[in-house]
Write a protein that holds these residues in place. Structure first.
Motif, PDB file in Angstrom:
ATOM      1  N   TYR A  91       0.862  -1.190   0.000  1.00 28.21           N
ATOM      2  CA  TYR A  91       0.000   0.000   0.000  1.00 28.21           C
ATOM      3  C   TYR A  91       0.891   1.229   0.000  1.00 28.21           C
ATOM      4  O   TYR A  91       1.796   1.356   0.823  1.00 28.21           O
ATOM      5  N   THR A 126      -8.187   1.208  -4.838  1.00 24.55           N
ATOM      6  CA  THR A 126      -8.287   2.103  -3.687  1.00 24.55           C
ATOM      7  C   THR A 126      -9.106   1.479  -2.564  1.00 24.55           C
ATOM      8  O   THR A 126      -9.183   2.050  -1.471  1.00 24.55           O
ATOM      9  N   GLY A 138      -2.198   5.938  -1.093  1.00 30.54           N
ATOM     10  CA  GLY A 138      -3.604   5.793  -1.432  1.00 30.54           C
ATOM     11  C   GLY A 138      -3.956   4.640  -2.346  1.00 30.54           C
ATOM     12  O   GLY A 138      -5.138   4.461  -2.686  1.00 30.54           O
ATOM     13  N   GLU A 139      -2.969   3.846  -2.744  1.00 31.93           N
ATOM     14  CA  GLU A 139      -3.230   2.740  -3.663  1.00 31.93           C
ATOM     15  C   GLU A 139      -2.741   1.412  -3.085  1.00 31.93           C
ATOM     16  O   GLU A 139      -1.648   1.333  -2.529  1.00 31.93           O
TER      17      GLU A 139
END
Length: 473
Positions: A28, A57, A31-32
């Protein structure tokens, strides 16, 4: 229409076309959630291994990207992991702010460990010019590095699969590695090779404790034959893993279905999530799908549950809460001579709460297609459950239609969740204390749910059917 072919999963990640297997490089970052994976971009079989790439997401909807890592003079790109080198311990990031580092196996004349780094959120990668960082000349199966930061010893720790055991390595910088210890040669289940290890530090529910968990995938000695994942609980001191289980103890299987393999966790997350390859090497190259081959399981949140001094892995599937249409039926009584039937679709979730007052000790759930094919889950309240997939397309492998059994760990059954997709059934019992992941290939389309009891009356507090919309829409 794209992603609407026969048997194309609607709730699980698949590539647009061609072969995939093990999830790799789960991390991670900004944000992804990154999902890299073993990938043949040219054909529908296991060959010419690259790393494919997708991002999400929410761990549920996925966007497929291009190839991340391609073969080179050191060999094909086999499985591995990725980390956020936020403090630039590697010194690979010129701006000093860090970035993503992938650690993977080069499969050439021998299997060796190499690294690559990305400064643009995993979209492009530069291979380290000094690869391999861990050379190998002696061990045939020497692969699948899973790396994480171990805060107590202030080092990166690598867990590496080495044929019939696990080796641990430590590094201050992801480049210079030192052998730490080995584990596992004295343990059973060596018919198949050990693969895709992971080392996790998981919370124990309803307590302030955490425990180390060592994950091992094994190819060809699973509880129902073929590929499967098992685990040890214990302690890790930065050098050695000390298991709670002794060699004579029964193995703890993470999933007793036929089709959950090579599962590993995401790095750099607050809670722990993992995902598995939804297939089995007994028939992976023969499953009747095209133009893609193979899918990933649903992502799952991981914790531990303690009962009578024993620790069990608990898995909660990740579903998009804003993508549901549900109907609930309450206080259902079912007799032996009848079955309750409900209209459903081939993409959704069934939740059952069994009444404490129920007398039945053997009951089941049928998923029935519009061609009257039946896929059956039968539960023995005392200890076991069995999944039957003897109908539909099954003649591609003699190993596919065999009975698939799982254990209730002596806990009985209070709650059942089943997530059905066009070509899979994922079973979660007692909030994920027992799981079973299985492919199905119906000729028709699942349209009906039947609930039956074999011996005594079955009392259900509530049944909820949740229609789940396609992740591709």
């Amino acid at each position: 229409m794209l992603y609407q072919e026969k048997h194309r999963p609607q709730l699980h990640f698949t590539p647009k076309e061609n072969w995939i297997n093990d999830p790799n490089g789960l991390v991670y970052y900004e944000g992804e959630y990154h999902l890299f994976y073993q990938r043949n971009p040219h054909a529908n079989d296991h060959a010419d291994m690259h790393w494919g790439h997708a991002t999400s997401t929410d761990l549920y909807h996925w966007e497929e990207h291009g190839i991340a890592l391609a073969p080179d003079e050191l060999g094909a790109i086999f499985s591995g992991s990725a980390v956020v080198d936020k403090n630039n311990t590697s010194g690979l990031f010129e701006n000093g702010s860090g970035g993503l580092v992938a650690i993977f196996t080069h499969d050439g004349k021998s299997q060796q460990q190499s690294i690559a780094y990305s400064e643009d959120k995993g979209r492009t990668w530069t291979k380290y010019e000094g690869n391999p960082v861990i050379p190998n000349t002696k061990i045939k199966d020497f692969r699948d590095p899973k790396v994480s930061w171990h805060e107590e010893s202030k080092q990166w720790v690598m867990v590496l699969a080495c044929g019939d055991h696990i080796q641990f390595y430590g590094s201050p910088n992801l480049i210079d590695w030192t052998y730490l210890s080995s584990f596992g040669k004295e343990y059973p289940s060596h018919i198949g090779v050990w693969e895709c290890p992971d080392l996790l530090y998981l919370p124990v529910e309803n307590s302030s404790k955490k425990e180390w968990v060592l994950i091992v995938s094994i190819n060809d000695d699973g509880p129902n034959g073929g590929s499967a994942v098992y685990y040890f609980t214990g302690s890790f001191d930065g050098k050695e893993f000390h298991p709670n289980e002794q060699p004579e103890d029964a193995l703890k299987w993470a999933d007793t279905g036929k089709d959950f393999y090579a599962a590993v966790s995401w790095d750099n997350t607050e809670d722990t999530y993992w995902i598995g390859w939804m297939n089995n090497w007994q028939y992976a190259g023969a499953v009747p799908v095209s133009p893609w081959r193979s899918a990933m399981s649903l992502a799952r949140k991981m914790t531990l549950y303690e009962k009578d001094g024993n620790l069990f892995l608990k898995q909660e599937p990740i579903i998009d809460d804003n993508n549901k249409e549900a109907v609930t039926y309450r206080n259902i009584g079912i007799q032996t001579e009848t079955a309750e039937s409900y209209e459903i679709s081939d993409t959704g979730q069934v939740d059952l709460q069994i009444s404490e007052a129920s007398d039945s000790t053997k009951w089941g759930v049928n998923f029935v297609t519009d061609q009257d094919e039946v896929f059956c889950l039968e539960v023995d309240k005392e200890d076991t459950y069995t999944f039957y997939r003897t109908e539909g397309f099954i003649d591609f492998s003699e190993d596919f239609p065999k009975e698939i059994k799982g254990s209730l760990h002596g806990l009985g059954i209070q709650e059942l969740k089943v997530i059905i997709d066009r070509s899979s059934v994922e079973i979660f019992i007692n909030n994920g204390l027992s799981t079973s992941t299985n492919l199905i290939y119906p000729k028709g389309t699942v349209r009906r749910l039947e609930i039956f009891t074999v011996n005594k009356a079955l009392q259900i507090d509530n049944i909820t059917w949740t229609n789940l919309n396609s992740i591709w829409k």
